[in-house]
Write a protein that holds these residues in place. Structure first.
Motif, PDB file in Angstrom:
ATOM      1  N   GLU A   1     -91.341  40.421   0.929  1.00  0.00           N
ATOM      2  CA  GLU A   1     -89.881  40.545   0.801  1.00  0.00           C
ATOM      3  C   GLU A   1     -89.391  40.218  -0.616  1.00  0.00           C
ATOM      4  OE1 GLU A   1     -87.766  41.642   3.059  1.00  0.00           O
ATOM      5  OE2 GLU A   1     -89.394  41.938   4.505  1.00  0.00           O
ATOM      6  N   CYS A   2     -90.179  39.444  -1.356  1.00  0.00           N
ATOM      7  CA  CYS A   2     -89.746  38.952  -2.677  1.00  0.00           C
ATOM      8  C   CYS A   2     -89.680  40.094  -3.694  1.00  0.00           C
ATOM      9  CB  CYS A   2     -90.722  37.874  -3.147  1.00  0.00           C
ATOM     10  SG  CYS A   2     -90.409  37.313  -4.827  1.00  0.00           S
ATOM     11  N   ILE A   3     -88.556  40.139  -4.429  1.00  0.00           N
ATOM     12  CA  ILE A   3     -88.403  41.177  -5.459  1.00  0.00           C
ATOM     13  C   ILE A   3     -88.431  40.560  -6.876  1.00  0.00           C
ATOM     14  CG2 ILE A   3     -87.197  42.914  -4.038  1.00  0.00           C
ATOM     15  CD1 ILE A   3     -84.550  41.718  -5.400  1.00  0.00           C
ATOM     16  N   SER A   4     -88.944  39.357  -6.972  1.00  0.00           N
ATOM     17  CA  SER A   4     -89.163  38.691  -8.275  1.00  0.00           C
ATOM     18  C   SER A   4     -87.874  38.509  -9.082  1.00  0.00           C
ATOM     19  CB  SER A   4     -90.171  39.473  -9.128  1.00  0.00           C
ATOM     20  OG  SER A   4     -91.279  39.838  -8.370  1.00  0.00           O
ATOM     21  N   CYS A   5     -86.763  38.240  -8.409  1.00  0.00           N
ATOM     22  CA  CYS A   5     -85.500  38.109  -9.155  1.00  0.00           C
ATOM     23  C   CYS A   5     -85.423  36.780  -9.919  1.00  0.00           C
ATOM     24  CB  CYS A   5     -84.315  38.239  -8.209  1.00  0.00           C
ATOM     25  SG  CYS A   5     -84.126  36.812  -7.131  1.00  0.00           S
ATOM     26  N   GLY A   6     -86.150  35.772  -9.451  1.00  0.00           N
ATOM     27  CA  GLY A   6     -86.251  34.509 -10.199  1.00  0.00           C
ATOM     28  C   GLY A   6     -85.149  33.497  -9.934  1.00  0.00           C
ATOM     29  N   THR A   7     -84.175  33.820  -9.088  1.00  0.00           N
ATOM     30  CA  THR A   7     -83.083  32.842  -8.922  1.00  0.00           C
ATOM     31  C   THR A   7     -83.567  31.568  -8.226  1.00  0.00           C
ATOM     32  OG1 THR A   7     -82.346  33.867  -6.888  1.00  0.00           O
ATOM     33  CG2 THR A   7     -81.214  34.550  -8.888  1.00  0.00           C
ATOM     34  N   CYS A   8     -84.551  31.690  -7.347  1.00  0.00           N
ATOM     35  CA  CYS A   8     -85.032  30.488  -6.645  1.00  0.00           C
ATOM     36  C   CYS A   8     -85.681  29.501  -7.612  1.00  0.00           C
ATOM     37  CB  CYS A   8     -85.995  30.851  -5.518  1.00  0.00           C
ATOM     38  SG  CYS A   8     -87.422  31.777  -6.060  1.00  0.00           S
ATOM     39  N   LEU A   9     -86.316  30.005  -8.655  1.00  0.00           N
ATOM     40  CA  LEU A   9     -86.974  29.117  -9.632  1.00  0.00           C
ATOM     41  C   LEU A   9     -85.975  28.157 -10.251  1.00  0.00           C
ATOM     42  CD1 LEU A   9     -89.244  31.472  -9.633  1.00  0.00           C
ATOM     43  CD2 LEU A   9     -89.695  30.657 -11.928  1.00  0.00           C
ATOM     44  N   GLU A  10     -84.807  28.691 -10.574  1.00  0.00           N
ATOM     45  CA  GLU A  10     -83.782  27.850 -11.207  1.00  0.00           C
ATOM     46  C   GLU A  10     -83.183  26.860 -10.218  1.00  0.00           C
ATOM     47  OE1 GLU A  10     -81.009  30.703 -12.747  1.00  0.00           O
ATOM     48  OE2 GLU A  10     -82.670  31.685 -13.802  1.00  0.00           O
ATOM     49  N   ARG A  11     -83.211  27.195  -8.931  1.00  0.00           N
ATOM     50  CA  ARG A  11     -82.581  26.331  -7.931  1.00  0.00           C
ATOM     51  C   ARG A  11     -83.419  25.104  -7.590  1.00  0.00           C
ATOM     52  NH1 ARG A  11     -77.633  26.845  -5.618  1.00  0.00           N
ATOM     53  NH2 ARG A  11     -78.541  26.249  -3.625  1.00  0.00           N
ATOM     54  N   CYS A  12     -84.736  25.198  -7.774  1.00  0.00           N
ATOM     55  CA  CYS A  12     -85.590  24.095  -7.297  1.00  0.00           C
ATOM     56  C   CYS A  12     -85.525  22.924  -8.268  1.00  0.00           C
ATOM     57  CB  CYS A  12     -87.030  24.557  -7.129  1.00  0.00           C
ATOM     58  SG  CYS A  12     -88.064  23.216  -6.498  1.00  0.00           S
ATOM     59  N   GLN A  13     -85.045  21.775  -7.764  1.00  0.00           N
ATOM     60  CA  GLN A  13     -84.926  20.578  -8.626  1.00  0.00           C
ATOM     61  C   GLN A  13     -86.266  19.877  -8.815  1.00  0.00           C
ATOM     62  OE1 GLN A  13     -81.750  17.834  -8.569  1.00  0.00           O
ATOM     63  NE2 GLN A  13     -80.507  19.005  -7.151  1.00  0.00           N
ATOM     64  N   PHE A  14     -87.298  20.323  -8.083  1.00  0.00           N
ATOM     65  CA  PHE A  14     -88.568  19.595  -8.114  1.00  0.00           C
ATOM     66  C   PHE A  14     -89.683  20.380  -8.805  1.00  0.00           C
ATOM     67  CE2 PHE A  14     -86.022  18.322  -4.457  1.00  0.00           C
ATOM     68  CZ  PHE A  14     -85.899  16.959  -4.702  1.00  0.00           C
ATOM     69  N   GLY A  15     -89.361  21.553  -9.299  1.00  0.00           N
ATOM     70  CA  GLY A  15     -90.369  22.349 -10.019  1.00  0.00           C
ATOM     71  C   GLY A  15     -91.482  22.856  -9.116  1.00  0.00           C
ATOM     72  N   ALA A  16     -91.152  23.155  -7.850  1.00  0.00           N
ATOM     73  CA  ALA A  16     -92.203  23.574  -6.903  1.00  0.00           C
ATOM     74  C   ALA A  16     -92.463  25.077  -6.934  1.00  0.00           C
ATOM     75  CB  ALA A  16     -91.805  23.151  -5.484  1.00  0.00           C
ATOM     76  N   ILE A  17     -91.616  25.852  -7.615  1.00  0.00           N
ATOM     77  CA  ILE A  17     -91.726  27.317  -7.539  1.00  0.00           C
ATOM     78  C   ILE A  17     -92.252  27.899  -8.852  1.00  0.00           C
ATOM     79  CG2 ILE A  17     -90.511  29.454  -6.923  1.00  0.00           C
ATOM     80  CD1 ILE A  17     -88.397  27.805  -5.524  1.00  0.00           C
ATOM     81  N   SER A  18     -93.164  28.830  -8.734  1.00  0.00           N
ATOM     82  CA  SER A  18     -93.666  29.553  -9.921  1.00  0.00           C
ATOM     83  C   SER A  18     -93.890  31.009  -9.489  1.00  0.00           C
ATOM     84  CB  SER A  18     -94.970  28.918 -10.409  1.00  0.00           C
ATOM     85  OG  SER A  18     -95.918  28.951  -9.364  1.00  0.00           O
ATOM     86  N   TYR A  19     -94.376  31.822 -10.397  1.00  0.00           N
ATOM     87  CA  TYR A  19     -94.721  33.209 -10.031  1.00  0.00           C
ATOM     88  C   TYR A  19     -96.230  33.329  -9.822  1.00  0.00           C
ATOM     89  CZ  TYR A  19     -90.104  34.931 -11.462  1.00  0.00           C
ATOM     90  OH  TYR A  19     -88.769  35.164 -11.562  1.00  0.00           O
ATOM     91  N   ASP A  20     -96.645  34.153  -8.847  1.00  0.00           N
ATOM     92  CA  ASP A  20     -98.077  34.436  -8.727  1.00  0.00           C
ATOM     93  C   ASP A  20     -98.428  35.580  -9.686  1.00  0.00           C
ATOM     94  OD1 ASP A  20     -97.362  36.829  -7.551  1.00  0.00           O
ATOM     95  OD2 ASP A  20     -97.909  36.243  -5.514  1.00  0.00           O
ATOM     96  N   ARG A  21     -99.666  36.022  -9.667  1.00  0.00           N
ATOM     97  CA  ARG A  21    -100.050  37.014 -10.695  1.00  0.00           C
ATOM     98  C   ARG A  21     -99.395  38.383 -10.467  1.00  0.00           C
ATOM     99  NH1 ARG A  21    -106.177  37.660  -8.779  1.00  0.00           N
ATOM    100  NH2 ARG A  21    -106.144  35.420  -8.878  1.00  0.00           N
ATOM    101  N   ASN A  22     -98.838  38.588  -9.269  1.00  0.00           N
ATOM    102  CA  ASN A  22     -98.115  39.850  -9.017  1.00  0.00           C
ATOM    103  C   ASN A  22     -96.613  39.716  -9.316  1.00  0.00           C
ATOM    104  OD1 ASN A  22    -100.464  41.114  -8.013  1.00  0.00           O
ATOM    105  ND2 ASN A  22    -100.196  39.950  -6.110  1.00  0.00           N
ATOM    106  N   GLY A  23     -96.250  38.563  -9.866  1.00  0.00           N
ATOM    107  CA  GLY A  23     -94.839  38.361 -10.212  1.00  0.00           C
ATOM    108  C   GLY A  23     -93.978  37.956  -9.030  1.00  0.00           C
ATOM    109  N   ARG A  24     -94.605  37.589  -7.892  1.00  0.00           N
ATOM    110  CA  ARG A  24     -93.838  37.137  -6.718  1.00  0.00           C
ATOM    111  C   ARG A  24     -93.684  35.610  -6.773  1.00  0.00           C
ATOM    112  NH1 ARG A  24     -92.933  42.077  -6.294  1.00  0.00           N
ATOM    113  NH2 ARG A  24     -94.097  43.381  -4.872  1.00  0.00           N
ATOM    114  N   ALA A  25     -92.559  35.139  -6.238  1.00  0.00           N
ATOM    115  CA  ALA A  25     -92.365  33.680  -6.202  1.00  0.00           C
ATOM    116  C   ALA A  25     -93.405  33.056  -5.280  1.00  0.00           C
ATOM    117  CB  ALA A  25     -90.965  33.367  -5.702  1.00  0.00           C
ATOM    118  N   GLN A  26     -93.892  31.891  -5.675  1.00  0.00           N
ATOM    119  CA  GLN A  26     -94.795  31.126  -4.793  1.00  0.00           C
ATOM    120  C   GLN A  26     -94.388  29.657  -4.846  1.00  0.00           C
ATOM    121  OE1 GLN A  26     -98.809  31.626  -6.259  1.00  0.00           O
ATOM    122  NE2 GLN A  26     -98.390  30.537  -8.163  1.00  0.00           N
ATOM    123  N   ILE A  27     -94.502  29.010  -3.694  1.00  0.00           N
ATOM    124  CA  ILE A  27     -94.060  27.608  -3.590  1.00  0.00           C
ATOM    125  C   ILE A  27     -95.270  26.715  -3.373  1.00  0.00           C
ATOM    126  CG2 ILE A  27     -92.712  25.983  -2.180  1.00  0.00           C
ATOM    127  CD1 ILE A  27     -90.709  28.303  -1.755  1.00  0.00           C
TER     128      ILE A  27
END
Ligand code: SF4
Ligand code: SF4
Ligand code: SF4
Ligand code: SF4
Ligand code: SF4
Lengths: 87, 282
Positions: B221-247
């Motif tokens: 479902e992820c379209i790699s928009c990146g907004t979730c990365l900015e929302r996480c106060q704990f730095g738990a989110i990054s991108y996987d090698r396909n550019g999808r968010a991963q927690i």
């Protein structure tokens, strides 16, 4: 470790009875990017038992080496030259 | 179920959903020693001390000096153990998603907002975002320098929670002198927080326990928009090698605030207690 030196004779933070805290200045708190500074009451009490004055204090000292990037923003902004940072 | 929920949740699933935790009966319950000594219960004695808003920062600065000892090489381990024990026996919190914060509002009464102590002390600014409820509110009103308050109806409290969530603040329910007595929902910006920093920096886990949940991304479902990365106060989110968010389940606190801006609804909260990795990390 960064050594924070604060000179209470230069920074006078009176108690504001309406707000239940000091409300003067506090510029150093506002600029510190690591939120490592706080105000705390000195022991002297007023006639109602409230603190008369407050001082600035550094917290999480063990981590200040990691999180205080020596930006010296607190030193630069202080209008009274009350803060020194020794590196 | 975590050991604290096992001990305090009864049939309600989570300690903070046990209605007993919101009652006067529990708050004013006397121990045998209190009866013998003819004194008020510990919850009341501690609440009376904490209700002096002017002197409160002194206690906090002393606590934080003790927290600092947890970084010392020889005594650090012992200090952490004592810190974790005291956190359980005094006043600490657990992260909750907005759904559970709303359920807490339904269980509580006499809801008021106090200024966030952390932002006041470490930023010098007042923002009314600690939502407190009875019976603590009552003690505070009787204090000579009790906290200034804004009263909220349950509907208003839920609107405020929604607003905090939109700002990306993390909700956390705090207990008072032992679970399941809940006294407030904090809405934290963790860069000022004196609960999450001892947890994240000094590993004093019980001061700010992770939620009963952990977040997962559906990569389809992820379209790699990146907004979730900015929302996480704990730095738990990054991108996987396909550019999808991963927690990273080892880092995630389960606050659910990353979901708020995901237009794809690609993020879900799952039960931490049954998650292979996260179930051991609180
Ligand atoms: S030098 Fe910068 S980071 Fe360090 S205490 Fe001062 S303002 Fe904060
Ligand atoms: S900036 Fe200087 S004068 Fe102002 S509160 Fe901080 S130490 Fe005191
Ligand atoms: S725990 Fe959170 S909301 Fe409560 S006083 Fe601290 S930062 Fe503010
Ligand atoms: S907000 Fe949703 S769609 Fe955007 S990167 Fe995060 S998970 Fe993917
Ligand atoms: S990844 Fe986890 S900690 Fe980060 S915002 Fe999402 S739920 Fe909260």
């Amino acid at each position: 470790m960064v050594k924070f030196q604060f000179d209470p004779s230069k920074c006078i933070l009176p108690y504001d009875a309406n707000e239940l805290r000091p409300t003067k200045c506090l510029k150093c708190l506002d600029v510190c990017p690591a939120s490592l500074l706080m105000f705390r009451p000195l022991k002297e009490k007023d006639e109602f038992g409230a603190p008369k004055f407050f001082e600035i204090h550094m917290i999480f000292k063990a981590y200040s080496k990691k999180f205080c990037p020596d930006c010296l923003k607190c030193v630069d902004i202080c209008p009274e030259q009350a803060i020194k940072i020794k590196i | 179920m975590c050991k604290y929920c096992k001990a305090h949740a009864k049939k309600y699933g989570k300690w903070y959903l046990n209605p007993e935790g919101y009652t006067e009966e529990l708050f004013y319950k006397l121990s045998t020693l209190d009866r013998i000594l003819g004194r008020k219960p510990k919850k009341v004695r501690d609440a009376e001390k904490a209700s002096d808003a002017a002197w409160y920062p002194l206690g906090i600065s002393k606590q934080l000096e003790l927290v600092d000892l947890a970084s010392k090489p020889v005594i650090g381990g012992l200090v952490k153990k004592i810190g974790n024990y005291l956190a359980m026996k005094t006043h600490s919190g657990q992260v909750v998603p907005t759904e559970d914060a709303n359920k807490i509002v339904d269980l509580s009464h006499d809801i008021v907002a106090y200024p966030c102590m952390c932002k006041r002390l470490f930023k010098g600014q007042d923002e009314y975002k600690c939502l407190n409820f009875a019976p603590l509110t009552d003690i505070n009103r009787k204090a000579p320098r009790g906290w200034k308050e804004k009263r909220l109806s349950p509907e208003e409290a839920k609107e405020w929670l929604q607003d905090f969530s939109e700002k990306g603040y993390v909700h956390a329910v705090f207990w008072w002198c032992d679970m399941p007595q809940a006294i407030c929902i904090c809405n934290c910006d963790t860069k000022y927080c004196y609960a999450s920093r001892p947890k994240n920096w000094y590993d004093i886990t019980n001061v700010y326990r992770k939620a009963e949940y952990v977040a997962e991304v559906d990569p389809d479902e992820c379209i790699s928009c990146g907004t979730c990365l900015e929302r996480c106060q704990f730095g738990a989110i990054s991108y996987d090698r396909n550019g999808r968010a991963q927690i990273d389940p080892k880092i995630c606190f389960g606050c659910g605030q990353c979901r708020v801006t995901c237009e794809q609804n690609a993020i879900k909260l799952v039960d931490r207690n049954t998650h292979a990795i996260a179930k051991k990390i609180w």
